[in-house]
Structure formats: structure tokens, C-alpha cells
Design a protein around this motif. Sequence first.
Motif, PDB file in Angstrom:
ATOM      1  N   ASN A  28       0.826  -1.208   0.000  1.00 22.18           N
ATOM      2  CA  ASN A  28       0.000   0.000   0.000  1.00 22.18           C
ATOM      3  C   ASN A  28       0.851   1.244   0.000  1.00 22.18           C
ATOM      4  OD1 ASN A  28      -2.395  -1.391  -0.034  1.00 22.18           O
ATOM      5  ND2 ASN A  28      -2.621  -1.422   2.192  1.00 22.18           N
ATOM      6  N   ALA A  29       1.909   1.237   0.771  1.00 18.22           N
ATOM      7  CA  ALA A  29       2.801   2.400   0.827  1.00 18.22           C
ATOM      8  C   ALA A  29       3.451   2.638  -0.520  1.00 18.22           C
ATOM      9  CB  ALA A  29       3.868   2.189   1.909  1.00 18.22           C
ATOM     10  N   GLN A  30       3.866   1.510  -1.181  1.00 20.31           N
ATOM     11  CA  GLN A  30       4.508   1.663  -2.479  1.00 20.31           C
ATOM     12  C   GLN A  30       3.551   2.200  -3.526  1.00 20.31           C
ATOM     13  OE1 GLN A  30       6.068  -2.283  -3.084  1.00 20.31           O
ATOM     14  NE2 GLN A  30       8.083  -1.737  -2.301  1.00 20.31           N
ATOM     15  N   ASP A  31       2.256   1.860  -3.375  1.00 21.49           N
ATOM     16  CA  ASP A  31       1.276   2.294  -4.358  1.00 21.49           C
ATOM     17  C   ASP A  31       0.717   3.680  -4.070  1.00 21.49           C
ATOM     18  OD1 ASP A  31       1.564   0.014  -5.806  1.00 21.49           O
ATOM     19  OD2 ASP A  31      -0.118  -1.040  -4.866  1.00 21.49           O
ATOM     20  N   SER A  32       1.026   4.238  -2.904  1.00 25.53           N
ATOM     21  CA  SER A  32       0.513   5.558  -2.564  1.00 25.53           C
ATOM     22  C   SER A  32       1.164   6.613  -3.447  1.00 25.53           C
ATOM     23  CB  SER A  32       0.789   5.871  -1.089  1.00 25.53           C
ATOM     24  OG  SER A  32       0.072   4.990  -0.263  1.00 25.53           O
ATOM     25  N   PHE A  33       0.491   7.756  -3.541  1.00 23.33           N
ATOM     26  CA  PHE A  33       1.012   8.847  -4.356  1.00 23.33           C
ATOM     27  C   PHE A  33       1.458   9.986  -3.453  1.00 23.33           C
ATOM     28  CE2 PHE A  33      -1.512   6.414  -7.261  1.00 23.33           C
ATOM     29  CZ  PHE A  33      -0.828   6.505  -8.459  1.00 23.33           C
ATOM     30  N   THR A  34       2.661  10.437  -3.690  1.00 25.19           N
ATOM     31  CA  THR A  34       3.218  11.572  -2.962  1.00 25.19           C
ATOM     32  C   THR A  34       3.832  12.523  -3.976  1.00 25.19           C
ATOM     33  OG1 THR A  34       5.388  10.537  -2.702  1.00 25.19           O
ATOM     34  CG2 THR A  34       3.759  10.121  -0.972  1.00 25.19           C
ATOM     35  N   GLY A  35       4.078  13.736  -3.535  1.00 25.10           N
ATOM     36  CA  GLY A  35       4.695  14.673  -4.459  1.00 25.10           C
ATOM     37  C   GLY A  35       4.900  16.039  -3.847  1.00 25.10           C
ATOM     38  N   GLN A  36       5.152  17.002  -4.716  1.00 24.04           N
ATOM     39  CA  GLN A  36       5.404  18.376  -4.291  1.00 24.04           C
ATOM     40  C   GLN A  36       4.272  19.277  -4.798  1.00 24.04           C
ATOM     41  OE1 GLN A  36       8.124  16.670  -6.083  1.00 24.04           O
ATOM     42  NE2 GLN A  36       8.515  15.858  -4.023  1.00 24.04           N
ATOM     43  N   TRP A  37       3.957  20.292  -4.023  1.00 25.95           N
ATOM     44  CA  TRP A  37       2.963  21.271  -4.437  1.00 25.95           C
ATOM     45  C   TRP A  37       3.570  22.661  -4.456  1.00 25.95           C
ATOM     46  CZ3 TRP A  37       2.127  25.261  -1.091  1.00 25.95           C
ATOM     47  CH2 TRP A  37       2.434  25.051   0.256  1.00 25.95           C
ATOM     48  N   ALA A 138      -4.702   4.378  -8.352  1.00 26.96           N
ATOM     49  CA  ALA A 138      -4.260   5.323  -9.384  1.00 26.96           C
ATOM     50  C   ALA A 138      -5.457   6.047  -9.989  1.00 26.96           C
ATOM     51  CB  ALA A 138      -3.470   4.586 -10.464  1.00 26.96           C
ATOM     52  N   GLN A 139      -6.544   5.328 -10.236  1.00 26.94           N
ATOM     53  CA  GLN A 139      -7.744   5.964 -10.780  1.00 26.94           C
ATOM     54  C   GLN A 139      -8.344   6.941  -9.776  1.00 26.94           C
ATOM     55  OE1 GLN A 139      -9.897   2.329 -11.732  1.00 26.94           O
ATOM     56  NE2 GLN A 139      -9.655   2.685 -13.932  1.00 26.94           N
ATOM     57  N   GLN A 140      -8.334   6.543  -8.520  1.00 27.38           N
ATOM     58  CA  GLN A 140      -8.924   7.406  -7.496  1.00 27.38           C
ATOM     59  C   GLN A 140      -8.077   8.656  -7.288  1.00 27.38           C
ATOM     60  OE1 GLN A 140     -10.659   4.911  -4.565  1.00 27.38           O
ATOM     61  NE2 GLN A 140     -11.220   6.581  -3.184  1.00 27.38           N
ATOM     62  N   PHE A 141      -6.772   8.514  -7.405  1.00 30.76           N
ATOM     63  CA  PHE A 141      -5.878   9.667  -7.314  1.00 30.76           C
ATOM     64  C   PHE A 141      -6.148  10.626  -8.470  1.00 30.76           C
ATOM     65  CE2 PHE A 141      -1.622  11.515  -8.413  1.00 30.76           C
ATOM     66  CZ  PHE A 141      -1.518  12.357  -7.323  1.00 30.76           C
ATOM     67  N   SER A 142      -6.275  10.075  -9.685  1.00 29.55           N
ATOM     68  CA  SER A 142      -6.558  10.903 -10.853  1.00 29.55           C
ATOM     69  C   SER A 142      -7.892  11.625 -10.696  1.00 29.55           C
ATOM     70  CB  SER A 142      -6.575  10.039 -12.118  1.00 29.55           C
ATOM     71  OG  SER A 142      -6.951  10.807 -13.245  1.00 29.55           O
ATOM     72  N   MET A 143      -8.902  10.917 -10.179  1.00 31.17           N
ATOM     73  CA  MET A 143     -10.222  11.521 -10.003  1.00 31.17           C
ATOM     74  C   MET A 143     -10.207  12.589  -8.909  1.00 31.17           C
ATOM     75  SD  MET A 143     -12.393   7.988 -10.435  1.00 31.17           S
ATOM     76  CE  MET A 143     -14.054   8.534 -10.835  1.00 31.17           C
TER      77      MET A 143
END
Length: 353
Positions: A28-37, A138-143
Motif C-alpha cells: 500500500n505504501a509503495q502504491d501511494s502517491f506523494t509529491g510536491q505542491w 491510481a484511478q482514485q488519485f486521478s479523479m
Amino acid sequence: MKSRYVSGLLVAVAVLSLAGWFAASRANAQDSFTGQWIIEASPRADRFHLSLTYTSRSGRGHNTSGFPITLDRIQGLSAAQIMSAGSRVQFQLVRDAGTLNCEGWFKDGKGSGHFVFAANPGFAGELQRRGYQAPTEAQQFSMTLSDVSLAFIDELKAQGYERPSLEQLVRMGEHGVSLDYIRDLKALGYTVESVDLVTRMVDHGVTPHFISELDAMGFRQLPVEKLIRTVDHGVTPHFINELKDAGYADLSLEQMTRVVDHGVNAKFIKEVETLGYGRPPLEQLVRMQDHGVNAKFINELKEVGFENVSIEQLVRMQDHGVTAAFIKKARSRGFEGQSIDELIRLADRGFDN
């Protein structure tokens, strides 16, 4: 003996359960999305621009996304923090599909930091209640990024659109089809019904504002395909007004599409008028452009003594290669005082070879 066997079995089960939990958590951690804003203030005091750069924790892919946002859509962030001389912040961008948990720093209207995505499990349940399969993370992140909300899905159904697949919903959001967009279209009298066609409208820049401007000019309730074609060919309200100001009014969209396709614009029309040709019919202007009869060509002919040449003669001269350079070369070889027809015959005989 039996007691020791049971104890050992319980330990083994516990170890296996813990290992399974650890593996699932790690996945789950590997599939989570993180980033910069990054958030920057815009000229409008109530609006900001949010830019996101993100990857999955597995490191697959690198993407950017950006969109305008108002402060009331962000939880935990105030205007005072944004415009401060320096402030550490924590805030959330909460949408139906999930939440971006953000932390970082703001100073003088500019801020940056990191975010972690948290999917909303209730959203998946609501989708399933509407007959959809559970989305991937990934779909839920995109949505979440594109704000594909339950209200958006329900509005599509209420307006009579064909039922989109989950993949089509994600694609619509990624291409900028929003709840406001389909509501604005309906207010303008458009119920497109096809989700692929409404996505094409957004892709090609058919905005509600564009439709409203055309409507005010008398081009009302145009078929969607004609709207798309009009935008694609650059027939904008500004272009239509330029033609009107130049004396070309009451044209159909098909006429204006042909005109713009052949390079006839306000600048060219003005150049032709300044050169003494008034305002010729649009078909003549199109023919001039098609044959390369432009201001440079006409001015160069004037420099070698060919004034007030008709448009048809200009086209013939260009078609046969009778340019100012050709005329100068002919004169240098003793062909002085030649008429246009004589110069054309000279060019046709291969004099310049």
C-alpha cells in the motif's frame, strides 16, 4: 505435548499474519502517491494556481498537474498565512475521491511543500452503489486531482448522457470535462449525450464563453461538430469582428473558415487596401494568397516600375515567375520596356535558365 504443539501453531499463525500485514502495508505504501505542491497568488485576490508534481512511491512515472483554485476549497489554509512574511502550513485539499494532505511553507503569496494522497474508501463504495467497479488507487488519485465528483457522475445521468465506464470517467476528468462545464453547456441549450464527444469539445477548446460569443453574433445552436471545426480553423469571435470592421459582414461560418484557411486575415486585408486595391471580394483575396501575391511581391514590382497592376495580372505574373528579380535580369540583358504579356512569354521560353 499437545499444549506445546498448540502454542507453536498459534505463534506460527501470528508470525504469518504479521508478515501478511507487513507485506500488505508495504504494498500500500509503495502504491501511494506523494509529491510536491506549489501555490502562487493570481491577479484575482480570491484565486490561486496550484501546481503538483508527483510519482508513486514505487518510482514509476513522473507527472505534473496544475489548476486554478479558490481558497474556500482548501481546508486549513488562510489568506493571512499565504501573504505572511513566512509561515509553516498544514492544509488539505479534500475532494470526493480523496484528500491531498499538504505541508510546507508560505511567504508573500508563494508557497511550496509536499503532499501525501489518501484515498476516500467511501467514494469507492458510492461508485459501486452506482454500478461501477471499485477504482484502483491510481484511478482514485486521478479523479481527486481532476475533481471527478459524485455530483459530476449524477449530473451526467440526469442530463441523459450515455453511461460512461470507469475508464471514461477518469479520462473525462483528465481532459478537463468538469461539472461546471456540462452544466454550462446545458444552460446554453446543449445536451451532448456522448461522453467522448463532450471530451472532444474540451480538447479542441470549445468553451461556454466561445459558444456564448458566437450566439451573440447570430450563430446560435450550432451542431457540436461545427463548433469544433470552427475552433480548429481559428474562426474566433475576434476574427469575425476583424472581418466586419474591414467591411466583410454577413459571412457564413463556412466562408470565414475558407478565408482563414487560405491565410486571409485582417493584416493582409489592410495591406492590400494600403497598396491601392481597396477592398476586393474575398475570393480575390483568397486567390492572391493562394498564388503568393503578397505585399512584398507587389511593392517589389512597384520598385521596378509596375504600378497599378490588376490583381489578375499580379496572379499571372507570380504564376509564371515574373518577379522583380526576373524583370531586373531581363533588363540587364537588353529587354527594356517589355509589357507584362511579353515578360510572361519570355519567362515561359526559359529565358531565366
